[in-house]
Design an enzyme around this catalytic site. Structure first.
Site, PDB file in Angstrom:
ATOM      1  CG  HIS A 113      17.954 -19.303  17.404  1.00 48.76           C
ATOM      2  ND1 HIS A 113      18.805 -19.857  18.333  1.00 48.76           N
ATOM      3  CD2 HIS A 113      18.626 -18.268  16.851  1.00 48.76           C
ATOM      4  CE1 HIS A 113      19.939 -19.170  18.349  1.00 48.76           C
ATOM      5  NE2 HIS A 113      19.857 -18.215  17.446  1.00 48.76           N
ATOM      6  CD  GLU A 131      19.931 -14.598  16.621  1.00 49.01           C
ATOM      7  OE1 GLU A 131      19.939 -14.644  17.867  1.00 49.01           O
ATOM      8  OE2 GLU A 131      20.691 -15.300  15.920  1.00 49.01           O
ATOM      9  CG  HIS A 189      22.088 -18.032  12.623  1.00 52.66           C
ATOM     10  ND1 HIS A 189      20.953 -18.734  12.967  1.00 52.66           N
ATOM     11  CD2 HIS A 189      22.558 -17.503  13.787  1.00 52.66           C
ATOM     12  CE1 HIS A 189      20.744 -18.633  14.265  1.00 52.66           C
ATOM     13  NE2 HIS A 189      21.707 -17.890  14.792  1.00 52.66           N
ATOM     14  NE  ARG A 209      26.796 -25.031  21.136  1.00 53.50           N
ATOM     15  CZ  ARG A 209      26.738 -25.444  22.396  1.00 53.50           C
ATOM     16  NH1 ARG A 209      26.531 -26.736  22.641  1.00 53.50           N
ATOM     17  NH2 ARG A 209      26.887 -24.609  23.383  1.00 53.50           N
TER      18      ARG A 209
END
Length: 340
Positions: A113, A131, A189, A209
């Site tokens: 991200h 996150e 991740h 992605r």
């Protein structure tokens, strides 16, 4: 009426209580059925990969399921009552955080991200995405991707994608129930098959992605990759296995709490309540300066405030306005308390 009397009348108004939220479901191909099976979400999706429990993001708006605002989106309630967010400077675009439940029946894509600066410049002013995962359950052998074993260059990563060896570079670590993983923007991740997690994140839906195991979507087409953007934002240095945070229980009357994560975007505590053997109810500490979100992971109990009450069930998520009424809980419960 004098200004003093007007102020007293305003102060006499009942303070708001917690708002039960109804989530939005997402049906990504890697999802399973546990969010319906274990949490009784009642969402007609198969697979059901995610539930966005507390969300004001336009890609999935949670709605209020109790009280005077029942049936309205949380976003519209906050537009009408910005004071519910507390002293946050600007909620015109919604809350700064988003809370999810995630059921990974299959591996998620290897992804990354962007941070706030990159997102502002390249994604129409969006927030970036940092996150945290709290693991509610994990099957034996469940692992997740956390960066690379060794330092890599963009050319190395592109070469490994081209020749199908990217998985050999990825640092995979074991996942166990009750683990905590902090995933800052820029960290490569991927959540592994068998994990059931609560995710607390910035209110952003930006995912780049890098690799998706050559899978096909429900239309038989390869899922879109974002290799250029992923390599623009990814930190390619080798990463150590993430350490579990030091966790210390702090005890109060009928309850205990511990910090799981604190960063510039959010703070997460785990709270355990058991009032089955005491006469007094456990009082939940709410803030005057900020809203809170309560996500119940285990519960058999009832919330009380003013002259109202509501029964709580596993998987329930509540938005607690800033300067809310005094809230108490009777029963036995474990929940995440989220603030920012």
């Amino acid at each position: 009426m004098t200004s003093r009397n007007m102020r007293l009348k305003a102060d006499a108004r009942p303070r708001p209580g917690p708002l039960l939220l109804a989530p939005v479901g997402k049906d990504s191909l890697w999802g399973g059925s546990r969010l319906n099976d274990d949490f009784s979400k009642g969402i007609d999706m198969s697979p059901l990969a995610e539930t966005w429990e507390c969300s004001t993001h336009p890609d999935g708006l949670s709605t209020v399921a109790s009280g005077a605002f029942r049936g309205r989106t949380l976003r519209s309630v906050l537009q009408e009552h910005p004071e519910f967010a507390g002293t946050h400077p600007d909620i015109s675009n919604g809350l700064p955080i988003l809370v999810k439940l995630i059921d990974a029946r299959m591996d998620l894509s290897v992804q990354v991200h962007p941070d706030d600066a990159y997102a502002r410049e390249h994604e129409n002013g969006s927030l970036g995405k940092t996150e945290m995962w709290y693991v509610l359950d994990a099957l034996k052998g469940t692992r997740l991707v956390y960066g690379f074993y060794h330092d890599e260059s963009p050319a190395d990563v592109r070469r490994s994608l081209a020749d199908g060896t990217i998985e050999k570079l990825l640092h995979k670590v074991p996942v166990r129930k009750d683990d905590v993983f902090f995933i800052p923007a820029g960290r490569i991740h991927a959540l592994g098959a068998g994990a059931l997690v609560a995710e607390i994140q910035q209110s952003s839906n930006l995912t780049y992605r890098l690799y998706d195991y050559n899978r096909l979507d429900k239309y038989g087409k390869p899922r879109e990759l974002h290799v250029d953007k992923a390599l623009d934002v990814a930190k390619l240095q080798g990463s150590r296995e993430p350490r579990q945070p030091m966790r210390v229980l702090h005890f109060g009357k009928g309850q205990a709490s511990e910090f799981l994560c604190r960063c510039k975007y959010f703070q997460v505590e785990r709270v355990l309540v058991n009032t089955e053997r005491i006469r007094e109810l456990a009082e939940l500490q709410t803030g005057s300066n900020s809203f809170q979100v309560l996500l119940f992971t285990e519960v058999c109990g009832t919330l009380f405030w003013e002259d109202e009450s509501i029964n709580c069930f596993r998987g329930d998520c509540f938005f607690v306005p800033a300067d809310s009424a005094r809230i108490r809980l009777h029963g036995k419960a474990t929940f995440l308390k989220i603030s920012c």
